[in-house]
Design a protein around this motif. Structure first.
Motif, mmCIF file in Angstrom:
data_model
loop_
_atom_site.group_PDB
_atom_site.id
_atom_site.type_symbol
_atom_site.label_atom_id
_atom_site.label_comp_id
_atom_site.label_asym_id
_atom_site.label_seq_id
_atom_site.Cartn_x
_atom_site.Cartn_y
_atom_site.Cartn_z
ATOM 1 N N TRP A 293 0.683 -1.234 -0.001
ATOM 2 C CA TRP A 293 -0.078 0.059 0.019
ATOM 3 C C TRP A 293 0.743 1.196 0.133
ATOM 4 O O TRP A 293 0.499 2.241 -0.627
ATOM 5 N N ASN A 294 2.031 1.279 0.783
ATOM 6 C CA ASN A 294 2.924 2.065 0.637
ATOM 7 C C ASN A 294 4.085 2.610 -0.127
ATOM 8 O O ASN A 294 4.454 3.548 -0.381
ATOM 9 N N GLU A 295 3.850 1.725 -1.098
ATOM 10 C CA GLU A 295 4.892 1.688 -2.210
ATOM 11 C C GLU A 295 4.566 2.769 -3.058
ATOM 12 O O GLU A 295 3.622 3.084 -3.468
ATOM 13 N N PHE A 296 5.827 3.515 -3.351
ATOM 14 C CA PHE A 296 5.731 4.722 -4.389
ATOM 15 C C PHE A 296 6.591 4.865 -5.493
ATOM 16 O O PHE A 296 6.118 4.867 -6.673
ATOM 17 N N LEU A 297 7.801 4.516 -5.221
ATOM 18 C CA LEU A 297 8.779 4.410 -6.428
ATOM 19 C C LEU A 297 8.535 3.840 -7.731
ATOM 20 O O LEU A 297 8.498 4.491 -8.860
ATOM 21 N N ILE A 298 8.167 2.273 -7.638
ATOM 22 C CA ILE A 298 8.200 1.433 -8.673
ATOM 23 C C ILE A 298 6.667 1.961 -9.407
ATOM 24 O O ILE A 298 6.639 2.230 -10.703
ATOM 25 N N ALA A 299 5.575 2.159 -8.767
ATOM 26 C CA ALA A 299 4.375 2.685 -9.013
ATOM 27 C C ALA A 299 4.552 3.806 -9.548
ATOM 28 O O ALA A 299 3.663 4.151 -11.004
#
Lengths: 297, 345
Positions: A228-234
């Motif tokens: 849920w917290n992932e940002f870089l790849i997304a």
């Protein structure tokens, strides 16, 4: 004479006891002051987010500590799509990505964790080291080849392009956390089941799995949160239709292009955060155990 | 005296890392281990294969890419040039901050280009890492010491520290951007008028403060788990021997909590070295807050292969730091995380 000394002695003892008590009180007091400082440090910024989320746009920079100019409008603005934001869609995307990543990681990881916690085999520490190393692996080292690969095969902006990279850090976390939970379980019951004629596989399914359910549930929450917290790849591999909430919030647009719509962003942030915070607080003990056992963010 | 209570005289409860033998020993024990090995490889196979696909394949792929030239327009001729093998030229270019010159060869990258930012990004990354991990260790240790005491409302404090941890970093970044806005609460509280994201040092401090807020709880909880493994009677014995609070901290707490502390510092360090979300959203890497991760992301759309070289360099740097920690600073990750799991209740 003697009675005088006795009273004097008693007075001195009383005084001594009092200083000891005072010192004790003083120590307790300091503990409470420190605890209050920790509480304020941890909660004040989060509180500010919630207070701002409920404040009218015109009073964005109001700095009164208590809620003022309370409104629900910002939540409507957060879901408003007229400025190109797709927060509702993004919420759904995050739930889809997080759920799929969590389920895949648990289904695969539970077997590995069982082996690591229960069985004797060569290279056990090597495998543990590999899995731990994998969880510390920097996302940027994956992004370039995946960016090229997904561009070539037309996967850019698809859900699978967002799910697969997340497995790289959620799966190691899952295996690691489950392994330490499994080590603490009452495995004698498995022995008894085997004495009663179960195979190792049956013992695992019928005895261990029900016992392991709380551990698996906690691990699932930790896995879901990290996805849920992932940002870089997304931020690199998603498009407007598939972007998760972290990307949507980071690029939130307002009516005026040069004015950041803070109240709406804080409302969006509140929506994204509050369910997780409640879940975490309810399961506090288990979460802390899982967090420190797996020792991975 | 207190000095006798060295780390060797007190052992935490047996670590969960020790192999568990079950079943009758003796006859058939060898066969048992053999069959367990077979079982284990079946159970581990899906995980190993999955990690092979999502991690090992990209690493190898990145290394292969990094040894290729980026296809693109030749700035001198205006003609399209194909890629082709580049050897270690991409790496040499990053480290020497060289850019392709018109008509072949390389020149020093002009300021402002991505190629000229390698060393400043490396310095920024290490600066952020050293400062944030130091703050988080000191603050986290202090928080852990408080949370280890018994007092009313202790569980409330433990719950509260989970709040910053549970908030996504992207939300944290926007929240602190708002706190540090010119008319925001930070300037108001300190009666200042700082353009936090407008110049180098305020921007760096904004990132550091936000990161410290977000990740100190994690550090505190890991240290707390270590503190709780120290048996209380050790402190009692030291007290009876007349050790002062400071002596007890230095002679008992520090050496006994050191393994857990080292692992916590290692995790945070590796995490800080790949810092991306906070500076990317808070400052967009402006004012010298570009970390290596941000540089890689900015490079991707200008050339995959060159970006792959930079991401490989980043990976090697992180790997070397981890190696130094494990080899020279005694951070025994594998055994320690087994032990923390065991001691935590």
């Amino acid at each position: 004479m003697t009675s005088a000394t006795a009273t004097e002695l008693r007075a001195r003892q009383d005084k001594g006891r009092k200083t000891a008590q005072n010192r004790e009180k003083w120590a307790q007091g300091r503990t409470y002051i420190s605890a209050a400082v920790i509480l304020i440090w941890c909660l004040a910024p989060a509180y500010w987010m919630v207070v701002t989320a409920f404040r009218e746009v015109g009073f964005t920079y109001d700095t009164s500590i208590l809620p003022t100019h309370v409104t629900m409008d910002n939540f409507a603005t957060a879901f408003d799509t007229s400025f190109g934001n797709r927060f509702g869609q993004a919420l759904l995307n995050s739930v889809i990505i997080g759920t799929v990543v969590t389920v895949i990681s648990l289904v695969i990881g539970v077997f590995a964790a069982y082996a690591l916690a229960r069985l004797n085999f060569r290279f056990k520490f090597l495998v543990l080291g590999f899995i731990l190393g994998a969880s510390m692996f920097p996302g940027v080292a994956l992004i370039t080849p995946l960016f090229q690969l997904f561009t070539n095969i037309g996967w850019m902006g698809t859900y699978q392009a967002l799910i697969i990279p997340n497995i790289s850090f959620v799966l190691p976390l899952t295996v690691y956390t489950l392994t330490s939970f499994f080590r603490e379980m009452p495995w004698e019951l498995e022995e008894s089941a085997r004495v009663d004629g179960c195979t190792q596989g049956q013992a695992f399914r019928k005895v261990i799995m029900p016992l392991a359910a709380p551990a698996i549930f906690t691990t699932a929450i930790l896995a879901f949160i990290s996805s849920w917290n992932e940002f870089l790849i997304a931020s690199q591999l998603s498009n407007e239709a598939t972007q998760p909430v972290t990307v949507a919030i980071a690029s939130f647009a307002g009516a005026q292009p040069n004015q950041i719509p803070y109240t709406a962003i804080m409302a969006a942030g509140t929506i994204v955060t509050i369910p997780l915070v409640i879940l975490v607080l309810v399961l506090q003990r288990k979460i802390i155990a899982g967090l420190t056992a797996g020792a991975v963010k | 005296m207190a000095t006798e209570l060295g780390p060797t005289s007190v052992k935490p409860p047996a670590s969960g890392g020790t192999p568990i033998h079950h079943g009758p020993k003796g006859v058939g024990e060898d066969n048992k281990i053999l069959s367990q090995g077979k079982w284990a490889s079946w159970l581990l196979a899906p995980t190993i294969i999955a990690l092979g696909i999502v991690i090992v394949y990209p690493i190898i792929s990145a290394i292969v890419m990094s040894l290729q030239k980026d296809a693109g327009l030749d700035p001198a001729t205006g003609l399209f040039t194909a890629g082709g093998p580049a050897g270690i030229q991409n790496y040499v270019n990053w480290i020497g901050q060289q850019c392709a010159a018109p008509g072949g060869g390389t020149v020093a990258c002009p300021p402002g280009t991505l190629g000229g930012q390698f060393w400043s990004a490396t310095a920024t990354t290490f600066f952020f890492t050293i400062v944030t991990v130091t703050f988080e260790t000191v603050l986290g240790f202090w928080m852990a010491m408080i949370m280890a005491r018994t007092f009313k409302g202790r569980s409330m404090v433990r719950a509260a520290v989970l709040v910053p941890w549970a908030i996504p970093t992207a939300v944290t970044a926007q929240l602190w951007l708002f706190i540090f806005a010119f008319e925001g609460i930070a300037n108001k509280l300190f009666n200042a008028s700082i353009l936090w994201t407008g110049s180098e040092w305020p921007a760096k401090w904004a990132v550091i403060i936000a990161d410290t807020w977000k990740t100190t709880p994690f550090m505190a909880l890991l240290i707390l788990a270590g503190l709780q493994m120290i048996p209380a009677d050790v402190y009692e014995a030291a007290k009876v021997d007349g050790a002062t609070a400071w002596q007890r901290f230095r002679m008992i707490t520090l050496p006994l909590v050191k393994p857990a502390l080292m692992v916590a510092i290692l995790f945070r360090t590796l995490d800080a070295l790949r810092m991306f979300d906070l500076p990317y959203i808070l400052t967009q890497g402006a004012n010298n807050t570009t970390t290596l991760s941000i540089l890689v992301i900015n490079q991707i759309r200008q050339g995959f292969n060159s970006a792959a070289a930079l991401s490989t360099i980043t990976f090697i740097i992180i790997f070397l730091v981890a190696f130094i920690f494990v080899r020279f600073l005694g951070a025994n990750v594998v055994e320690q995380s087994g032990a923390t799991g065991k001691g935590k209740k």
